[in-house]
Design a protein around this motif. Structure first.
Motif, short mmCIF file in Angstrom:
data_model
loop_
_atom_site.label_atom_id
_atom_site.label_comp_id
_atom_site.label_asym_id
_atom_site.label_seq_id
_atom_site.Cartn_x
_atom_site.Cartn_y
_atom_site.Cartn_z
N ALA B 88 4.64 45.99 29.79
CA ALA B 88 3.76 44.91 29.14
C ALA B 88 3.57 45.36 27.68
N GLY B 89 2.94 46.63 27.67
CA GLY B 89 2.40 47.22 26.41
C GLY B 89 3.76 47.37 25.37
N PHE B 91 6.56 46.25 25.64
CA PHE B 91 7.25 44.91 25.10
C PHE B 91 6.64 44.47 23.98
N THR B 92 5.33 44.19 24.24
CA THR B 92 4.49 43.24 23.15
C THR B 92 4.39 44.20 21.75
N VAL B 95 7.66 43.87 20.06
CA VAL B 95 8.17 42.46 19.44
C VAL B 95 7.01 42.29 18.34
N LEU B 96 5.94 42.70 18.34
CA LEU B 96 4.85 42.39 17.14
C LEU B 96 5.05 43.44 16.16
N GLY B 103 2.98 40.03 14.09
CA GLY B 103 2.06 41.04 14.19
C GLY B 103 0.78 40.98 13.31
N GLU B 107 -2.41 40.89 15.63
CA GLU B 107 -3.26 42.28 15.58
C GLU B 107 -4.70 42.30 15.57
N ILE B 110 -5.76 41.62 19.08
CA ILE B 110 -5.57 42.67 20.05
C ILE B 110 -6.65 43.92 19.90
N PHE B 145 -2.11 49.23 29.14
CA PHE B 145 -1.29 48.43 28.06
C PHE B 145 -1.74 48.57 26.64
N PHE B 149 0.63 49.68 23.97
CA PHE B 149 0.88 48.54 22.73
C PHE B 149 0.52 49.19 21.36
N TYR B 153 3.54 49.92 18.69
CA TYR B 153 3.59 48.94 17.55
C TYR B 153 3.53 49.61 16.19
#
Lengths: 263, 274
Positions: B88-89, B91-92, B95-96, B103, B107, B110, B145, B149, B153
């Motif tokens: 999950a982390g 992937f997110t 993408v961001l 993003g 941001e 999050i 996550f 993430f 990122y």
């Protein structure tokens, strides 16, 4: 634009065009970077572009590669307008863009992977390309372990590997020492001769330009426009040392130097 | 890794006594001896237990058959949580990180969520998911996550855009750009994230067990505390120590294989024929 034409060059002029710039202007906001420029590059020609820093030499290559869109005018590649990234050209830039996590072999193989070349063919093409730039024996080395000059040769091999029909070269040998440069010039002339590819070679080194090219374009200061186009009528295949020592070479150098107007 | 060549190879007891490994083991033994001595001479067994008491407790735990069950429960929770959180982390984050605009917009949210002391959310997870394994898995996954993430990122955002453009020129398609440029480029970041997140997965599982459970290493520690069994608590901690050491060495192994290209500093290869 002034032209110095030789008789033999006139014969090739009617050949199909690889690249043509038609009244191309590049502006970044109010900053007038280049143009208006009209220039044709013929198939199989070795064209060198020289000029002072910031005159838009690299801009011309970016236009052909499709990484830059002209503000006005049109750029045609093999008869069609350039729209988006041009995958057909081989672009060797000043920076080598080697991937640090891939070996020399892996870096050279990269474009072949992108093009889905079968592994057996790819291996052979990688080998040939590495042989051409004298890097056999370094297949397993990582870029970090190589000198700057060797990394640049990896970048050249990477372009050679997929055998494009048009090469755009932006001061590819700038980071090499004099001896190596001469050796690379020999290699490049050999590649040009063997492949019959078109070369557009940007440099600020007049000697390099005269040694390699069929035709040298001198760009003016910014906003850069082609100021002088000279056909280099030196015999082919060229022996680099011989032609550099010839009186004709010196004459070309003088003409071009005057046009460069460095003062 | 690099072998220190400056030290000439020596043999004999002098060399053995001077070696780091020997000294490290020695420190461990001395530490344990102090612990045991302090516990016995000042009658601190109730507070700090003692190595022998902890060892006895570990043996008892193993004999009862609970040790392996508890280990299995905790490991399942932690590893499932780790995997879910990483996917999950990762992937997110990817993408961001890749779609800059999205993003930039998301941001702050999050970051805001991240700033909540996440342990405080544990009761909420009980409310949502009950007291079973799912609760612990999801709680561990949440902790993982955020770490994964943020590292992914940052990693993806650090990808050199010129390098990407060069790859386009070399004929890459979008998939190539992701798999052959962006992901390897940010791998250093991602792996750092995984390494930081790994203990977090274990923390998530243990905290989850503290809040509500009927099995697991965390449950056993809580139970021992309730019975004022200090040695039992220490035995639980010892098991946790072993688990995280195993996990970390596993990750180190993966890291070394993946980031091999970073090794070999400064080894300039010589020109052929020079």
């Amino acid at each position: 634009m002034e032209q110095i034409r030789s008789a033999t060059a006139a014969a090739v002029i009617c050949r199909q065009l690889a690249i043509s710039f038609d009244e191309v202007v590049v502006k970044f906001g109010d900053f007038h970077a280049m143009g208006p420029t009209s220039l044709d590059v013929r198939h199989g020609e070795f064209l060198a572009i020289v000029g002072p820093s910031g005159c838009g030499k690299s801009t011309l290559l970016n236009l052909v590669a499709g990484t830059l869109v002209p503000s006005s005018g049109a750029v045609a590649y093999k008869g069609n307008g350039v729209a988006g990234i041009n995958h057909d050209v081989g672009y060797v830039t000043q920076k080598n863009y080697c991937l640090p996590w891939r070996t020399v072999e892996g870096n050279v193989r990269l474009p072949l992977e992108f093009r889905n070349v079968p592994p057996a063919d790819a291996r052979e093409q990688v080998r040939d390309a590495l042989a051409m730039v004298g890097l056999l024996g370094f297949e397993k080395a990582y870029p970090k372990q190589l000198s700057g000059g060797m990394q640049q040769r990896v970048a050249i091999a990477r372009t050679l590997a997929y055998r494009p029909s048009v090469y755009l070269m932006d001061e590819p040998f700038g980071s090499l020492d004099a001896q190596l440069r001469t050796r690379m010039h020999e290699e490049l002339l050999k590649i040009w001769q063997e492949t019959g590819a078109t070369f557009v070679f940007v440099t600020h080194d007049l000697q390099e330009a005269i040694t390699l090219a069929d035709r040298v374009v001198v760009m003016s200061k910014r906003p850069g426009i082609p100021k002088l186009v000279v056909d280099i009528d030196l015999p082919r295949p060229r022996d680099i040392i011989d032609i550099q020592a010839s009186p004709a070479f010196g004459a070309y150098f003088k003409t071009l130097w005057a046009a460069l107007d460095v003062h | 890794m690099a072998i220190d060549n400056r030290q000439p190879a020596r043999h004999g007891w002098r060399f053995f006594v001077g070696s780091n490994t020997f000294l490290q083991v020695l420190v461990g033994i001395v530490g344990l001896a102090f612990w045991e001595a302090a516990s016995r001479s000042f009658d601190l067994d109730f507070w700090i237990s003692s190595p022998t008491a902890v060892a006895t407790e570990l043996v008892r735990w193993e004999r009862s058959g609970h040790l392996w069950v508890d280990l299995r429960v905790t490991m399942t929770e932690a590893s499932l949580g780790f995997i879910v959180g990483c996917i999950a982390g990762g992937f997110t984050g990817f993408v961001l990180g890749w779609t800059q605009r999205l993003g930039d917009i998301l941001e702050p949210y999050i970051v805001a969520l991240y700033s909540i002391p996440k342990i405080a959310l544990a009761p909420l997870f009980v409310l949502w998911l009950g007291i079973g394994v799912t609760n612990k898995v999801m709680f561990a996954a949440m902790l993982v996550f955020f770490i994964v993430f943020f590292t992914t990122y940052r990693g993806v955002r650090s990808v050199d855009r010129e390098l990407v453009q060069n790859a386009w020129l070399l004929g890459a398609n979008r998939w190539d750009i992701w798999t052959k440029i962006a992901i390897p480029y940010s791998a250093v970041w991602m792996l750092t994230g995984l390494r930081i997140a790994l203990p977090d997965a274990l923390i998530g599982a243990i905290v989850g067990e503290f809040v509500a459970s009927d099995a697991g290493v965390g449950y056993r520690i809580k139970e021992a505390t309730a019975f004022v069994n200090t040695a039992g608590v220490f035995a639980g901690l010892f098991v946790l120590l072993l688990i995280s050491l195993c996990l970390l060495s596993l990750l180190k192994l993966i890291e070394n294989r993946t980031l091999r290209w970073q090794a070999g500093d400064g080894a300039i290869a010589t020109e052929p024929g020079h």
